[in-house]
Design an enzyme around this catalytic site. Structure first.
Site, PDB file in Angstrom:
ATOM      1  N   LYS A 155       0.803  -1.234   0.000  1.00 14.26           N
ATOM      2  CA  LYS A 155       0.000   0.000   0.000  1.00 14.26           C
ATOM      3  C   LYS A 155       0.832   1.278   0.000  1.00 14.26           C
ATOM      4  O   LYS A 155       0.464   2.276   0.616  1.00 14.26           O
ATOM      5  CB  LYS A 155      -0.944   0.036   1.217  1.00 14.26           C
ATOM      6  CG  LYS A 155      -1.878  -1.160   1.314  1.00 14.26           C
ATOM      7  CD  LYS A 155      -2.732  -1.064   2.561  1.00 14.26           C
ATOM      8  CE  LYS A 155      -3.268  -2.412   2.962  1.00 14.26           C
ATOM      9  NZ  LYS A 155      -3.950  -2.408   4.244  1.00 14.26           N
ATOM     10  N   ASP A 191      -6.672  -6.077   9.880  1.00 13.01           N
ATOM     11  CA  ASP A 191      -8.068  -5.620   9.793  1.00 13.01           C
ATOM     12  C   ASP A 191      -9.052  -6.757   9.537  1.00 13.01           C
ATOM     13  O   ASP A 191     -10.222  -6.657   9.898  1.00 13.01           O
ATOM     14  CB  ASP A 191      -8.225  -4.503   8.742  1.00 13.01           C
ATOM     15  CG  ASP A 191      -7.528  -4.826   7.425  1.00 13.01           C
ATOM     16  OD1 ASP A 191      -7.008  -5.944   7.269  1.00 13.01           O
ATOM     17  OD2 ASP A 191      -7.494  -3.947   6.546  1.00 13.01           O
TER      18      ASP A 191
END
Length: 454
Positions: A155, A191
């Site tokens: 990311k 997550d």
């Protein structure tokens, strides 16, 4: 009616039942590889045990901190668990400056610790003992509930001195350096685990957690006997453990080559993590809009769209020269549009090209292009989810899902369910639920469950 040309252009994105079944089979054998000690090194899906073995019961009580780092912003949360499946959340978002995303790791963790201290001071809790659940949404090898080694940055992050290190220790040291707050990092999760925990807090049948946002990953509850990498001491405590699959890496050994398009290859070639995270590059919000941009360039070059416009070449140049100009959120807006007004589509086309009022036919084509790219992403996610449900022994399985793509795309849930109905075994019952802030509330629940076990 859509013309043959646009259907032909998008054909590579349409997965046949045979292709779906083949991806499903290959995914299943990757999971089996990831769980075995002898083959784990060769597996793309690493199937790391998270050491989270207790699911919430709903009666957890107390105040817990949560820290959620997984992109260009991070959040600090104070979660008050009140029992009876009830919780209240107070949170604040902090930015990660661009230079910290690629600078020394120490600077990144010092910045996080400083924001934590400010948050605690603001809530007048400087003197309280605060257990913290840390959601760190990057590929990690978990070696205990609060020890996780970063295996690789994704990311857009690339901080030196963090890969191969325990991120729990790095955060703990940054907090210690400040010496102005007493925060105990009691659990590290990603997550997907947070999503599973937050959904299990509300529905005890939740066994799978999925994120389809900037990135894409999943976790699920596995029987400890099938997890060879897990320290045997933990296997005696509980018969289950959440497994972080890291399925974004699925396909790195060529398993997806038969369904990847030339556009997928282009995206991969231009990415900072070339040949890595190939499944993620076909399913996540970081790449879907970019896929549509590349398809549109080809559509304009082949005179498939905006045929009647004298500025077609100009439009192609705008798209070609502006990477990321077509955002994933545009896909959601376009697919939410109604015929024949196409208000969102026309607004987006005007924004991109300055074209005052796009023709209905061009709006339909653009919608179809977005639909094909999004449907394929939904189908691939569903293939993975179906494989996990079919592994789990429970007859009824609830899947918790979160992430901006799933949350905001008007049809993503429908695309997932459509494929699941084909692949989930007929003796299983399944449902999907949207997670209530998995990476925040879920992290606090991990901290609560960890504190309870202590």
């Amino acid at each position: 009616m859509l013309d043959v040309e646009v259907r032909k252009l998008m054909q590579p994105f349409v997965l046949s039942d045979y292709q779906m079944q083949e991806v499903y089979t290959r995914f299943g054998s990757e999971i089996a590889k990831g769980l075995k000690r002898s083959t784990q090194a060769q597996a793309n899906t690493k199937c790391w045990p998270t050491y989270v073995q207790d699911l919430p019961t709903g009666d957890e009580m107390g105040k817990y901190l949560a820290l959620d780092l997984g992109g260009t912003n991070f959040r600090v949360l104070l979660v008050t668990l009140k029992g009876h499946h009830d919780a209240s959340v107070d949170s604040q978002i902090y930015a990660v400056p661009k230079d910290l995303m690629v600078g020394p790791g120490v600077d990144l963790f010092d910045h996080i610790a400083e924001c934590l201290a400010k948050f605690v001071a603001k809530h007048d809790m400087r003197n309280a003992y605060l257990p913290l659940g840390f959601t760190f949404s990057f590929p990690c090898e978990q070696v205990g509930l609060k020890e996780a080694m970063l295996t690789r940055w994704t990311k857009g992050f690339d901080c030196a001195g963090v890969e191969g290190e325990d991120v729990g220790r790095l955060l703990h040291e940054a907090i210690q350096r400040r010496d102005d707050v007493e925060i105990d990092v009691v659990g590290i999760l990603n997550d997907t685990t947070g999503t599973l925990m937050s959904c299990a807090h509300r529905n005890p049948d939740c066994r799978v957690g999925v994120i389809v946002g900037t990135g894409c990953n999943a976790c699920y509850v596995e029987h400890v006997d099938n997890v060879e990498l897990m320290d045997p001491a933990y296997k005696r405590k509980q018969k289950q453990v959440i497994i972080n699959i890291e399925w974004g890496a699925f396909g790195e050994s060529g398993q997806l080559d038969f369904v990847r398009t030339e556009h997928d290859r282009k995206i991969d070639e231009k990415s900072i993590n070339r040949s890595e995270q190939l499944f993620e590059k076909m399913t996540s919000g970081m790449y879907l809009g970019e896929l549509v941009r590349l398809v549109l360039v080809q559509a304009l070059e082949q005179n498939v769209i905006f045929k009647l416009s004298s500025k077609r070449q100009e439009y192609a140049d705008i798209l070609r020269n502006n990477v990321d100009i077509f955002e994933t959120k545009h896909m959601s807006e376009i697919e939410d549009d109604t015929f024949p007004e196409f208000a969102n589509t026309r607004r987006i086309v005007k924004q991109l090209f300055g074209l005052e009022k796009a023709a209905v036919e061009d709006c339909q084509k653009l919608k179809y292009i977005c639909e094909c790219v999004a449907r394929r992403a939904g189908t691939l996610v569903a293939i993975g989810v179906s494989g996990l449900i079919n592994r789990i022994s429970d007859r009824r399985v609830v899947v918790g899902i979160d992430g901006s793509v799933y949350r905001y795309h008007p049809k993503f849930d429908a695309y997932i369910r459509e494929t699941m109905h084909k692949l989930v075994k007929s003796d299983k019952e399944f449902d999907i639920m949207l997670s209530e802030d998995g990476s925040g509330r879920g992290a606090a629940l991990v901290a609560a469950v960890a504190s309870k076990t202590k």
